[in-house]
Design an enzyme around this catalytic site. Sequence first.
Site, PDB file in Angstrom:
ATOM      1  CB  SER A 100      -1.484   6.613   6.527  1.00  0.00           C
ATOM      2  OG  SER A 100      -0.957   5.754   7.515  1.00  0.00           O
ATOM      3  CE  LYS A 109       0.018   2.196   8.648  1.00  0.00           C
ATOM      4  NZ  LYS A 109      -0.521   2.710   7.373  1.00  0.00           N
ATOM      5  CB  SER A 133       0.144   3.824   4.446  1.00  0.00           C
ATOM      6  OG  SER A 133       1.091   2.840   4.832  1.00  0.00           O
ATOM      7  CB  SER A 146      -0.911   0.016   1.237  1.00  0.00           C
ATOM      8  OG  SER A 146      -0.166   0.334   2.398  1.00  0.00           O
TER       9      SER A 146
END
Length: 269
Positions: free
Chosen positions: A215, A123, A59, A57
């Site tokens: 995100s 993250k 994010s 992804s």
Amino acid sequence: MERARVDHDTKHEMRTADGGATGTWASIRETLKVGIQALLIALVVRTLLFQPFNIPSGSLVPTLLIGDYLFVSKYSYGYSKYSLPLSEYIPIKSEGRVWAAEPKRGDIAVFKLPKDNATDYIKRVIGLPGDKIQVVDGVLNINGKAVKRERIADYETIDPYGQATKVPQYLETLPNGVAHRVIERDGDNGFWDKTELYTVPPGHFFMMGDNRDNSTDSRDLANVGYVPFENFVGRAEMIFFSIDEGTPAWQIWNWPAKVRWNRIFNTIH
């Protein structure tokens, strides 16, 4: 005399056949032994040292792109149940970590999603235990102070409709001096650009993506929230392969045109 010679030759042939069969089984056993040793070494490396992940992804754009493949160091934060492969299927109830070393602000880390303790998320560490975190008009605030951010060249990306576009990009400098780029796809008026005040509980961390308007992270308490220390898997260290979004890595014939050669072996920060 001729018969004796025939008998002698026959016995010789039988010994040769037996010896050949014995040699074949020895070769098979040696091959199996080497294969098992290789698997054990790979398991040890994957469990204790490095584990490969790929980015599915956007994010963490612009730091990490869809199609990046990276190594995550398992030893950086010590070891917990979630350091083990397929940990969600292991019926072990344990808390804490062995040889623990807490994540630093600014680290990019892989962790198990607290909601199910199974899904791998990646993250950036923004808030440490006890920190107060808030986003005010797009600006990150930590413990009541606005984090420094400097507008730099716009970032070229693709909008939700598949069209090329440019979005605001900033160089954000965290209180410990870690500087990294962030983008604001929706400017400073995105859904998560005005948040409540979060207080990070003891033993937990606050995680955010660098693509601030795209995100799902700790700002969303219902789906991610605060991440327990024991859920950390490891720290992202290096990109070892990168290929354009939508191109499977196994399509070797597309590599010359689709591999992002300039990203390979880049360290992650």
